[in-house]
Write a protein that holds these residues in place. Structure first.
Motif, PDB file in Angstrom:
ATOM      1  N   THR A  26       0.815  -1.014   0.264  1.00  0.00           N
ATOM      2  CA  THR A  26       0.202   0.064   0.045  1.00  0.00           C
ATOM      3  C   THR A  26       0.769   1.164   0.427  1.00  0.00           C
ATOM      4  O   THR A  26       0.998   1.907  -0.968  1.00  0.00           O
ATOM      5  CB  THR A  26      -0.918   0.092   1.435  1.00  0.00           C
ATOM      6  N   PHE A  27       1.785   1.221   0.710  1.00  0.00           N
ATOM      7  CA  PHE A  27       2.709   2.643   1.139  1.00  0.00           C
ATOM      8  C   PHE A  27       3.548   2.833  -0.468  1.00  0.00           C
ATOM      9  O   PHE A  27       3.403   3.667  -1.265  1.00  0.00           O
ATOM     10  CB  PHE A  27       3.907   2.437   2.160  1.00  0.00           C
ATOM     11  N   TYR A  28       4.152   1.458  -0.574  1.00  0.00           N
ATOM     12  CA  TYR A  28       4.722   2.097  -2.593  1.00  0.00           C
ATOM     13  C   TYR A  28       3.154   1.904  -3.940  1.00  0.00           C
ATOM     14  O   TYR A  28       3.486   2.609  -4.214  1.00  0.00           O
ATOM     15  CB  TYR A  28       5.555   0.916  -2.648  1.00  0.00           C
ATOM     16  N   ASP A  29       1.799   1.415  -3.564  1.00  0.00           N
ATOM     17  CA  ASP A  29       1.064   1.886  -4.616  1.00  0.00           C
ATOM     18  C   ASP A  29       1.076   3.436  -4.321  1.00  0.00           C
ATOM     19  O   ASP A  29       1.070   4.118  -4.986  1.00  0.00           O
ATOM     20  CB  ASP A  29      -0.033   1.024  -4.044  1.00  0.00           C
ATOM     21  N   TRP A  30       0.982   4.174  -3.040  1.00  0.00           N
ATOM     22  CA  TRP A  30       0.735   5.322  -2.805  1.00  0.00           C
ATOM     23  C   TRP A  30       1.966   6.368  -2.783  1.00  0.00           C
ATOM     24  O   TRP A  30       1.432   7.012  -4.047  1.00  0.00           O
ATOM     25  CB  TRP A  30      -0.028   5.875  -1.343  1.00  0.00           C
ATOM     26  N   ARG A  31       3.294   6.028  -2.669  1.00  0.00           N
ATOM     27  CA  ARG A  31       3.964   6.779  -3.566  1.00  0.00           C
ATOM     28  C   ARG A  31       4.182   6.825  -5.170  1.00  0.00           C
ATOM     29  O   ARG A  31       4.181   7.402  -6.094  1.00  0.00           O
ATOM     30  CB  ARG A  31       5.650   5.454  -3.001  1.00  0.00           C
ATOM     31  N   GLN A  32       3.690   5.484  -5.928  1.00  0.00           N
ATOM     32  CA  GLN A  32       3.714   5.493  -7.249  1.00  0.00           C
ATOM     33  C   GLN A  32       3.252   5.843  -7.857  1.00  0.00           C
ATOM     34  O   GLN A  32       3.179   6.937  -8.632  1.00  0.00           O
ATOM     35  CB  GLN A  32       3.992   3.646  -7.660  1.00  0.00           C
ATOM     36  N   LYS A  33       1.849   6.364  -6.999  1.00  0.00           N
ATOM     37  CA  LYS A  33       0.781   7.310  -7.805  1.00  0.00           C
ATOM     38  C   LYS A  33       0.843   8.479  -7.120  1.00  0.00           C
ATOM     39  O   LYS A  33      -0.021   9.634  -7.395  1.00  0.00           O
ATOM     40  CB  LYS A  33      -0.623   6.919  -6.685  1.00  0.00           C
ATOM     41  N   GLY A  34       1.602   9.237  -6.477  1.00  0.00           N
ATOM     42  CA  GLY A  34       2.103  10.002  -5.665  1.00  0.00           C
ATOM     43  C   GLY A  34       1.729  10.668  -4.905  1.00  0.00           C
ATOM     44  O   GLY A  34       1.336  12.064  -4.006  1.00  0.00           O
ATOM     45  N   ARG A  35       1.213  10.000  -4.302  1.00  0.00           N
ATOM     46  CA  ARG A  35      -0.059  10.503  -2.979  1.00  0.00           C
ATOM     47  C   ARG A  35       0.929  10.019  -1.334  1.00  0.00           C
ATOM     48  O   ARG A  35      -0.371   9.852  -0.567  1.00  0.00           O
ATOM     49  CB  ARG A  35      -1.013   9.548  -3.045  1.00  0.00           C
ATOM     50  N   GLY A  36       1.881   9.148  -1.918  1.00  0.00           N
ATOM     51  CA  GLY A  36       2.554   9.301  -0.009  1.00  0.00           C
ATOM     52  C   GLY A  36       3.306  10.152   0.182  1.00  0.00           C
ATOM     53  O   GLY A  36       3.240  11.373  -0.081  1.00  0.00           O
ATOM     54  N   PRO A  37       3.864  10.615   1.759  1.00  0.00           N
ATOM     55  CA  PRO A  37       4.710  11.341   1.981  1.00  0.00           C
ATOM     56  C   PRO A  37       5.906  11.137   1.239  1.00  0.00           C
ATOM     57  O   PRO A  37       6.624  10.704   0.750  1.00  0.00           O
ATOM     58  CB  PRO A  37       4.371  10.802   3.527  1.00  0.00           C
ATOM     59  N   LEU A  38       6.948  12.583   0.953  1.00  0.00           N
ATOM     60  CA  LEU A  38       7.385  12.467   0.887  1.00  0.00           C
ATOM     61  C   LEU A  38       9.002  11.833   1.402  1.00  0.00           C
ATOM     62  O   LEU A  38       8.742  11.741   2.779  1.00  0.00           O
ATOM     63  CB  LEU A  38       7.875  14.438   1.131  1.00  0.00           C
ATOM     64  N   CYS A  39       9.529  11.579   0.516  1.00  0.00           N
ATOM     65  CA  CYS A  39      10.538  10.577   1.456  1.00  0.00           C
ATOM     66  C   CYS A  39      12.188  10.948   0.237  1.00  0.00           C
ATOM     67  O   CYS A  39      11.922  11.388  -0.374  1.00  0.00           O
ATOM     68  CB  CYS A  39      10.215   8.828   0.513  1.00  0.00           C
ATOM     69  N   ILE A  40      12.791  10.315   0.914  1.00  0.00           N
ATOM     70  CA  ILE A  40      14.799  10.720   0.600  1.00  0.00           C
ATOM     71  C   ILE A  40      14.788   9.345   0.314  1.00  0.00           C
ATOM     72  O   ILE A  40      15.076   8.388   1.271  1.00  0.00           O
ATOM     73  CB  ILE A  40      15.440  11.289   2.508  1.00  0.00           C
ATOM     74  N   ARG A  41      15.501   9.450  -0.772  1.00  0.00           N
ATOM     75  CA  ARG A  41      16.188   7.708  -1.206  1.00  0.00           C
ATOM     76  C   ARG A  41      17.167   8.344  -0.889  1.00  0.00           C
ATOM     77  O   ARG A  41      18.577   8.963  -1.182  1.00  0.00           O
ATOM     78  CB  ARG A  41      16.010   7.534  -2.932  1.00  0.00           C
ATOM     79  N   LEU A  42      18.274   6.993  -0.547  1.00  0.00           N
ATOM     80  CA  LEU A  42      19.712   7.294  -0.161  1.00  0.00           C
ATOM     81  C   LEU A  42      20.320   6.424  -0.598  1.00  0.00           C
ATOM     82  O   LEU A  42      19.577   6.056  -1.640  1.00  0.00           O
ATOM     83  CB  LEU A  42      19.523   6.048   1.455  1.00  0.00           C
ATOM     84  N   PRO A  43      21.782   7.018  -1.080  1.00  0.00           N
ATOM     85  CA  PRO A  43      23.038   5.887  -1.993  1.00  0.00           C
ATOM     86  C   PRO A  43      22.804   4.396  -1.392  1.00  0.00           C
ATOM     87  O   PRO A  43      22.797   4.011  -3.294  1.00  0.00           O
ATOM     88  CB  PRO A  43      24.111   7.071  -1.739  1.00  0.00           C
ATOM     89  N   ASN A  44      22.462   3.975  -0.598  1.00  0.00           N
ATOM     90  CA  ASN A  44      21.812   2.492  -0.703  1.00  0.00           C
ATOM     91  C   ASN A  44      20.746   2.272  -1.420  1.00  0.00           C
ATOM     92  O   ASN A  44      20.358   0.973  -1.532  1.00  0.00           O
ATOM     93  CB  ASN A  44      22.510   2.222   0.524  1.00  0.00           C
ATOM     94  N   GLY A  45      19.597   3.391  -2.032  1.00  0.00           N
ATOM     95  CA  GLY A  45      18.663   2.363  -2.409  1.00  0.00           C
ATOM     96  C   GLY A  45      17.067   3.167  -1.467  1.00  0.00           C
ATOM     97  O   GLY A  45      16.151   2.644  -1.354  1.00  0.00           O
ATOM     98  N   THR A  46      17.658   2.627  -0.118  1.00  0.00           N
ATOM     99  CA  THR A  46      16.700   2.445   1.038  1.00  0.00           C
ATOM    100  C   THR A  46      15.798   4.501   1.097  1.00  0.00           C
ATOM    101  O   THR A  46      16.154   4.989   0.794  1.00  0.00           O
ATOM    102  CB  THR A  46      17.347   2.251   2.741  1.00  0.00           C
ATOM    103  N   LEU A  47      14.565   4.001   1.384  1.00  0.00           N
ATOM    104  CA  LEU A  47      13.714   5.219   1.477  1.00  0.00           C
ATOM    105  C   LEU A  47      13.935   5.413   3.123  1.00  0.00           C
ATOM    106  O   LEU A  47      13.689   4.609   4.232  1.00  0.00           O
ATOM    107  CB  LEU A  47      12.652   5.093   0.804  1.00  0.00           C
ATOM    108  N   ARG A  48      13.942   6.499   3.351  1.00  0.00           N
ATOM    109  CA  ARG A  48      13.846   7.319   4.509  1.00  0.00           C
ATOM    110  C   ARG A  48      12.597   8.292   4.737  1.00  0.00           C
ATOM    111  O   ARG A  48      12.652   8.964   3.876  1.00  0.00           O
ATOM    112  CB  ARG A  48      14.615   7.803   5.373  1.00  0.00           C
ATOM    113  N   ILE A  49      11.526   8.477   5.701  1.00  0.00           N
ATOM    114  CA  ILE A  49      10.652   9.807   6.068  1.00  0.00           C
ATOM    115  C   ILE A  49      10.750  10.280   6.552  1.00  0.00           C
ATOM    116  O   ILE A  49      10.881   9.843   8.301  1.00  0.00           O
ATOM    117  CB  ILE A  49       9.013   8.916   5.788  1.00  0.00           C
ATOM    118  N   ARG A  50      10.925  11.953   6.356  1.00  0.00           N
ATOM    119  CA  ARG A  50      11.390  12.685   8.410  1.00  0.00           C
ATOM    120  C   ARG A  50       9.392  12.523   8.631  1.00  0.00           C
ATOM    121  O   ARG A  50       8.515  12.584   8.222  1.00  0.00           O
ATOM    122  CB  ARG A  50      11.845  14.009   7.420  1.00  0.00           C
ATOM    123  N   ARG A  51      10.049  12.607   9.879  1.00  0.00           N
ATOM    124  CA  ARG A  51       8.604  12.533  10.796  1.00  0.00           C
ATOM    125  C   ARG A  51       7.757  14.395  10.179  1.00  0.00           C
ATOM    126  O   ARG A  51       6.879  13.763  10.448  1.00  0.00           O
ATOM    127  CB  ARG A  51       9.380  13.050  12.573  1.00  0.00           C
TER     128      ARG A  51
END
Length: 65
Positions: A26-51
């Motif tokens: 669900t998270f990745y579906d929202w992200r793909q549709k541009g409906r999720g929270p803003l994310c940070i992509r780290l150099p290793n490809g993982t995502l972080r979301i600021r509180r």
């Protein structure tokens, strides 16, 4: 890094999914549709979301009715 040592200001995808009680898909579906929270992509490809970005996104999702 464990959840206990990770800065509280940055959440993992799992942290966000647990907090919102949603699946990763669900998270990745929202992200793909541009409906999720803003994310940070780290150099290793993982995502972080600021509180603060998650909190702002939740405010934007509020239903005024």
């Amino acid at each position: 890094m464990t959840a206990a040592t990770r800065p509280a200001s940055q959440l993992t995808v799992d942290d966000v999914c647990d907090e919102l009680r949603i699946s990763r898909s669900t998270f990745y579906d929202w992200r793909q549709k541009g409906r999720g929270p803003l994310c940070i992509r780290l150099p290793n490809g993982t995502l972080r979301i600021r509180r603060r970005d998650l909190e702002n996104w939740l405010i934007d999702c509020e239903d005024p009715s």
